[in-house]
Design an enzyme around this catalytic site. Structure first.
Site, mmCIF file in Angstrom:
data_model
loop_
_atom_site.group_PDB
_atom_site.id
_atom_site.type_symbol
_atom_site.label_atom_id
_atom_site.label_comp_id
_atom_site.label_asym_id
_atom_site.label_seq_id
_atom_site.Cartn_x
_atom_site.Cartn_y
_atom_site.Cartn_z
ATOM 1 N N LYS A 110 9.645 -1.111 14.029
ATOM 2 C CA LYS A 110 10.153 -0.796 12.685
ATOM 3 C C LYS A 110 11.224 0.289 12.768
ATOM 4 O O LYS A 110 12.291 0.183 12.171
ATOM 5 C CB LYS A 110 9.014 -0.242 11.813
ATOM 6 C CG LYS A 110 8.115 -1.249 11.189
ATOM 7 C CD LYS A 110 7.323 -0.521 10.098
ATOM 8 C CE LYS A 110 5.945 -1.046 9.911
ATOM 9 N NZ LYS A 110 5.129 -0.247 9.017
ATOM 10 N N GLU A 166 -4.112 -7.117 15.102
ATOM 11 C CA GLU A 166 -3.625 -5.794 14.687
ATOM 12 C C GLU A 166 -4.758 -4.773 14.779
ATOM 13 O O GLU A 166 -4.518 -3.594 15.029
ATOM 14 C CB GLU A 166 -3.057 -5.848 13.260
ATOM 15 C CG GLU A 166 -2.283 -4.598 12.877
ATOM 16 C CD GLU A 166 -1.433 -4.762 11.611
ATOM 17 O OE1 GLU A 166 -0.299 -5.254 11.698
ATOM 18 O OE2 GLU A 166 -1.913 -4.400 10.532
ATOM 19 N N HIS A 215 -3.437 -33.831 17.309
ATOM 20 C CA HIS A 215 -2.257 -34.629 17.660
ATOM 21 C C HIS A 215 -1.101 -33.748 18.105
ATOM 22 O O HIS A 215 0.052 -34.189 18.146
ATOM 23 C CB HIS A 215 -1.858 -35.497 16.471
ATOM 24 C CG HIS A 215 -2.947 -36.460 16.097
ATOM 25 N ND1 HIS A 215 -3.062 -37.698 16.667
ATOM 26 C CD2 HIS A 215 -4.004 -36.320 15.265
ATOM 27 C CE1 HIS A 215 -4.142 -38.297 16.172
ATOM 28 N NE2 HIS A 215 -4.729 -37.484 15.319
ATOM 29 N N LYS A 219 0.839 -1.201 0.000
ATOM 30 C CA LYS A 219 0.000 0.000 0.000
ATOM 31 C C LYS A 219 0.875 1.253 0.000
ATOM 32 O O LYS A 219 0.683 2.163 -0.768
ATOM 33 C CB LYS A 219 -0.915 -0.048 1.218
ATOM 34 C CG LYS A 219 -1.868 1.106 1.324
ATOM 35 C CD LYS A 219 -2.806 0.932 2.514
ATOM 36 C CE LYS A 219 -3.535 2.231 2.786
ATOM 37 N NZ LYS A 219 -4.424 2.143 3.936
ATOM 38 N N GLU A 237 10.651 -4.677 4.258
ATOM 39 C CA GLU A 237 10.723 -6.087 3.849
ATOM 40 C C GLU A 237 10.373 -6.222 2.371
ATOM 41 O O GLU A 237 11.072 -6.877 1.596
ATOM 42 C CB GLU A 237 9.733 -6.945 4.669
ATOM 43 C CG GLU A 237 10.043 -7.073 6.144
ATOM 44 C CD GLU A 237 9.372 -6.012 7.000
ATOM 45 O OE1 GLU A 237 9.106 -4.903 6.479
ATOM 46 O OE2 GLU A 237 9.128 -6.295 8.190
ATOM 47 N N GLY A 281 -4.760 -1.925 5.190
ATOM 48 C CA GLY A 281 -3.925 -3.033 4.716
ATOM 49 C C GLY A 281 -4.545 -4.401 4.953
ATOM 50 O O GLY A 281 -4.647 -5.224 4.037
ATOM 51 N N ARG A 282 -4.986 -4.665 6.178
ATOM 52 C CA ARG A 282 -5.491 -6.003 6.484
ATOM 53 C C ARG A 282 -6.921 -6.217 5.994
ATOM 54 O O ARG A 282 -7.522 -7.264 6.235
ATOM 55 C CB ARG A 282 -5.369 -6.284 7.984
ATOM 56 C CG ARG A 282 -6.022 -5.247 8.863
ATOM 57 C CD ARG A 282 -5.569 -5.366 10.309
ATOM 58 N NE ARG A 282 -6.042 -4.246 11.128
ATOM 59 C CZ ARG A 282 -5.414 -3.087 11.232
ATOM 60 N NH1 ARG A 282 -4.305 -2.866 10.576
ATOM 61 N NH2 ARG A 282 -5.907 -2.125 12.007
HETATM 62 O O1 F6P Z 1 2.278 -4.422 9.928
HETATM 63 C C1 F6P Z 1 1.974 -3.109 9.657
HETATM 64 C C2 F6P Z 1 1.421 -2.909 8.287
HETATM 65 O O2 F6P Z 1 1.231 -1.564 8.089
HETATM 66 C C3 F6P Z 1 0.123 -3.677 8.024
HETATM 67 O O3 F6P Z 1 -0.995 -3.058 8.510
HETATM 68 C C4 F6P Z 1 0.163 -3.795 6.555
HETATM 69 O O4 F6P Z 1 -0.727 -4.759 6.110
HETATM 70 C C5 F6P Z 1 1.606 -4.170 6.333
HETATM 71 O O5 F6P Z 1 2.315 -3.405 7.291
HETATM 72 C C6 F6P Z 1 2.147 -3.940 4.955
HETATM 73 O O6 F6P Z 1 2.081 -2.596 4.574
HETATM 74 P P1 F6P Z 1 2.252 -2.167 3.070
HETATM 75 O O7 F6P Z 1 1.122 -2.756 2.286
HETATM 76 O O8 F6P Z 1 2.210 -0.664 3.071
HETATM 77 O O9 F6P Z 1 3.578 -2.672 2.572
#
Ligand code: F6P
Length: 534
Positions: free
Chosen positions: A500, A340, A371, A196, A202, A254-255
């Site tokens: 972060k 979250e 199990h 987003k 990452e 995002g989620r």
């Molecule tokens: O973990 C924090 C967060 O902002 C989530 O809410 C989101 O889904 C994720 O990082 C990834 O964010 P982005 O889509 O901006 O890379």
């Protein structure tokens, strides 16, 4: 603490050691009474200690939900700490019209959906190719909400997966991308960078690695990249052709984003038509949520049962137990969605929460979990409410005998949790094995199950794009209802920021540079890492 919470607490105390089985004994219709349904999906909460008095009080808690729900659907800025509307529901109501700041946002949503569908079709039928020909593999690079939803759903809907292979890379651990790219042909691979913000470390690190992997093998790597992002400036800087950039607005969290562009990898896997049925399932749940009275409203009832167990009974965790191997990633998906969203300790108005904000969510598919960790659920000292999920039909008619065993295990577990096994029953078992005296007594005690352990069961006809859409929307709305009742903002996530920020400040330590301001333990650990590396 408001008076209703107090009354609920008192009510629970007055229940004392009430047994769920007594509730069935006193109401012959409890099994039928304690179910809530929506469009063929059935939620059974009869195996809990929620009785008529408890439900009456719980429904009082839900009083503020309707107003807030209508505010959400109509585009009000209910995400107050980020000053944003919350409109992921608009992504699945493509016929509708939603006005945000005087403008109907739906023409834009429909246009993006059309572009996604065209692109997905082209990737699937060879209209879009890589330098080496037809796309054989798609790699979605994203994390959190830009990964968990499509990864979970692609696995869940594998019987519908008739497009190219789809892979998901999320972890900044190089092992993730190295293992994924190993064996793929850069000339026939499409990389989707899903972020987003297009700043997540990452994702951007993995995207860079994927670009390097392609460079050299193909002449124009950027041609085999697509981006899913709200940050069109950043995707352009990165060199991705706007034709393959699929955008969405800040009112999609995002989620909550798999219904739009973030769902592109899923759409490529199962095709736009099946993807639309997934949206239709979610839309059906939205309509149900908006129109059903609270007592017959599936998301409201799911939320109230959760509140009963966590906030009123004090059970600190909740196990999500899908009896469906294809839902293996659902617990992880729900961890982000629920924890979250509602893992907060400050209310919307900035005051401290006076009530715990929600349980730890965890789980694994049945029967595997049986199990592994069910021992603790049955005989451990803490009570863990279980949410079982089951499709009435499996997807493989030729393996119906497998499904019968799967379903039998699911129903047997909730029965065993409720019923338990008394000491007398355990003694009889040991006696039948020929034991007697002190040894009989000792062995019998190990075979006692306290029972009276609560569980719910969500039943649906089969796992399909439509029912998966229903399930995910159901849980989204459950989180919303819980958030409203607790008075928190379910749509921000400030709690992920600090770690972060610090990661960027810790990195120099691991390069042997001085970086002031860290605590002695962190400095020492960094030193040990450096020593072990050398
Ligand atoms: O973990 C924090 C967060 O902002 C989530 O809410 C989101 O889904 C994720 O990082 C990834 O964010 P982005 O889509 O901006 O890379």
């Amino acid at each position: 603490m408001t008076e209703i919470w107090k009354r609920l607490g008192d009510y629970r105390d007055a229940q004392g050691d009430l047994r769920i089985s007594d509730l069935f004994a006193s109401n012959a219709k409890r099994a039928e009474d304690c179910v809530t349904s929506a469009d063929g999906m059935v939620f059974d909460w009869s195996k809990t200690t929620i009785d008529a008095g408890a439900i009456e009080l719980l429904l009082e808690l839900a009083a503020p939900v309707a107003l807030r729900r209508d505010a959400m659907f109509s585009g009000e800025r209910i995400n107050e700490t980020e000053d944003r509307a919350v409109l992921h529901t608009a992504l699945r109501n493509l016929e509708g019209s939603v006005i945000v700041e005087g403008q109907d946002v739906m023409p834009m949503v429909r246009e993006t959906h059309r572009r996604m569908s065209d692109f997905a079709r082209a990737v699937r039928d060879g209209g879009f190719v890589g330098q080496g020909g037809r796309i054989t593999d798609v790699v979605n690079i994203g994390i959190g909400g830009s990964d968990l939803g499509p990864a979970m759903a692609t696995r869940a809907l594998s019987p519908w997966h008739d497009g190219p292979r789809v892979h998901f890379v999320s972890n900044v651990d190089g092992a993730d991308i190295a293992d994924t790219l190993k064996g793929l042909d850069p000339a026939t691979t499409l990389i989707i960078v899903a972020s987003k913000t297009f700043t997540t470390i990452e994702t951007m690190t993995n995207a860079e690695t994927a670009r390097n992997w392609m460079t050299g093998a193909v002449t124009a790597p950027a041609m085999q990249f697509a981006a899913l992002s709200s940050a069109s400036g950043k995707t352009a800087e990165w060199g991705i052709d706007p034709e393959r950039v699929f955008g969405f607005e800040d009112w999609v969290g995002g989620r909550y984003s798999m219904w739009g562009p973030i769902g592109l990898s899923l759409m490529i896997a199962i095709g736009p038509e099946a993807f639309d049925r997934f949206l239709a399932g979610a839309l059906a749940m939205d309509r149900h949520f908006r129109s059903a009275p609270d007592a017959e409203n599936l998301p409201v009832m799911l939320a109230l049962v959760g509140i009963w167990h966590n906030q009123i009974c004090g059970y600190g965790t909740r196990a999500v137990l899908p009896y469906d191997n294809r839902l293996a990633r659902l617990p992880a998906y729900l961890q982000q969605l629920e924890m979250e969203s509602n893992g907060k300790s400050v209310a919307m108005d900035g005051s401290d929460l006076e009530i715990v904000s929600g349980p730890v969510i965890w789980g694994e598919p049945g029967t595997n979990g049986q199990h592994a960790f069910y021992q603790l659920i049955h005989q451990g000292t803490q009570i863990i409410p279980c949410e079982f999920m089951l499709a009435a039909r499996g997807h493989e008619p030729e393996l119906a005998h497998h499904h019968l065993l799967l379903a039998a295990n699911c129903l047997a577990q909730s029965e065993a949790l409720m019923r338990g096994r008394s000491l007398d029953e355990a003694r009889a078992l040991m006696r039948a094995k020929g034991l007697e005296g002190a040894e009989l007594e000792r062995q019998a005690r190990h075979r006692v199950f306290p029972g009276n352990r609560p569980s719910t069961t969500l039943l649906f006809p089969e796992l399909s794009p439509f029912t998966l859409g229903q399930i995910v929307a159901l849980y989204e709305h459950r989180v919303f209802v819980e958030g409203v009742i607790l008075g928190i903002n379910s749509f921000d996530q400030w709690g992920v920021e600090l770690g972060k920020e610090l990661a960027l400040k810790v990195a120099p330590l691991l390069e042997g540079k001085s970086a002031p301001g860290h605590d002695p333990s962190t400095e020492h650990l960094a030193k040990l890492v450096l020593q072990m590396r050398s």
